[in-house]
Enzyme design. Sequence first.
Site: not given
Length: 594
Positions: A68, A158, A203, A337, A373
């Site tokens: 984040n 990301h 992902e 993660e 993560w």
Amino acid sequence: MAILCAFLLFCFCMSGCGAENEGISADSADTGAVEKNMNTSEELQGIRMELTSLELQELMGNGINLGNTMEAWNRSGLGTSSPISSYETCWGQPVTTREMISGMKAAGFSTLRIPVAWVQTMDIENGDYTIRADLLDRVEEIVNYALDEGMYVIINDHWDGGWWAMFSADEEEALKLYTSMWTQVSERFRSYSDYLIFEGANEEVGNRLCDPYPDSQSLVPGARQLSTDECYRIAGRINQAFVDTVRSTGGNNEYRFLLIPGYDTNIACTCDPRFIMPEDTAENKLLISVHYYDPSGYCIFGSFSNWGSSDDLIYMRDTLAGMKKFTDAGYGVVIGEYGVVAADGGVLQPNADVYTENILNNCSINGYCPVLWDTGFLFDRYSSSVKFDSMMRLFQKYDVMREEGKPAEEIRESASAAVEKAISEAHSGFSLPDGETVAWIMFTSSDWNIQYSVGDEYSPESISPGVVANDAVITGEGTYTVSLEMSPDHAANGCTFMALGLAGGEANYPGCIIEIDEVFINGEAVSLSGVPYTTSDDGKCTRVNLYNSWVTEIPESIRVADGLSVNEASATPVEAENLGEINKIEIIFSLSMQ
């Protein structure tokens, strides 16, 4: 993980992911692999030519994500020209300092993964794919913090605002953006040692290639639905372009370790034979990345907290062992993660330490590099320390074993013994007696806070607080009723997934047909907009989807009752407009053999 793990979605899709030992590498004739550039010995300083990715995965030890932070996204609020610190902090994290990274190293982490949103500062709408120099500067500064600590560093692209759906709208233009981005990143870090690893994506290389998010609609006009086969094909093309682009920039990039994102970073989908590892001009320098948050209701959403049965531990052991398909083929594995990130007021989920210890031990058994993560929940970025003593001891123990130079075989044997001991001492999970069939409602609310036994394994223990399930034991052909009731203070906020499942249905009632007679939401009858169909993903559980928007193509093997049209079959016969606040779901259905 910035949005959701892709494996949360794929478990509901109709095209199952196999685990055959196929699909490891592409035909070199189709890759267009770049020719090697000649480098001087000076340019290749910091590259350990003989080091393989299998050796690297163990050297990387235990990792942590700077979550984040550099991947935080607020394009609609910040535009493309705000100070870099505004993006870095827009998801609530403080500006990253050298002290934070030193604290991570001291806490037992030897690898830092830095998720990045490179598109954030691009004028993508006008076809300008230039990364702002000060964004590159800032990422480089954080990379150097970690390298100065002797840590390995992973940088990727990301979620990045969901721009990846451009591949469904204009594949060639999306590939142009992608290769431009990695050319710029590669050239900036061209002379860095092999302690810096590039990861091609997160992902998004999978089902999200056709899944734009609301904040990214302007980035991907024309996004369209793709078949799963198309997504696999494009995933292979993206991963090959990543390798070719990085290698073509020369310098240390000719032999840098590259981390290839698995399909959806989901283990089962990555082991599917449709997933193809790219060809590479460098030998033994590719690794594969997958994520592990199973079960999501426990790890991510906190919609139930009773993880820890022997079945749970066996599932973790066997699922992670599936990635041996890649280590056996010579590719290192990074669990990019993982973690129990659900929290209630900053309190760990019950058994979070047991979950973490077991995933670390399973990674030790297989040699994988696990990367936690974290967004400040476990590692306090203000005090630069792990918040919970029990968790800190686990991370440091894992790191000490590696740092002490114990033989790999000794570490693996010790870890294997610990996993088997944990399984033997855990309480037994629910087990459906042979020959018995139970019907239930699989359910997940829109915010994922309310769940009940989602997936093809019937697990009545996987239930959110305040939910009462009324399942039905099937005794033969006939009509049955199942329901879910939510207490007033635990009403479901809409629906993400709903299906009727029959545990043991395919074994005990092979070829059966399920007809949905009536559906009641909050006591009101709901009209169905399409024909529900009977199917099975795993050959064991029989299922009827009532709201499964992830199904992009109806399988040919579906079963419908005589007189009903297969052409009208729908995976979302219950329309979204009927799925607001939900206090009760009741389904009346008939089972017949045809």
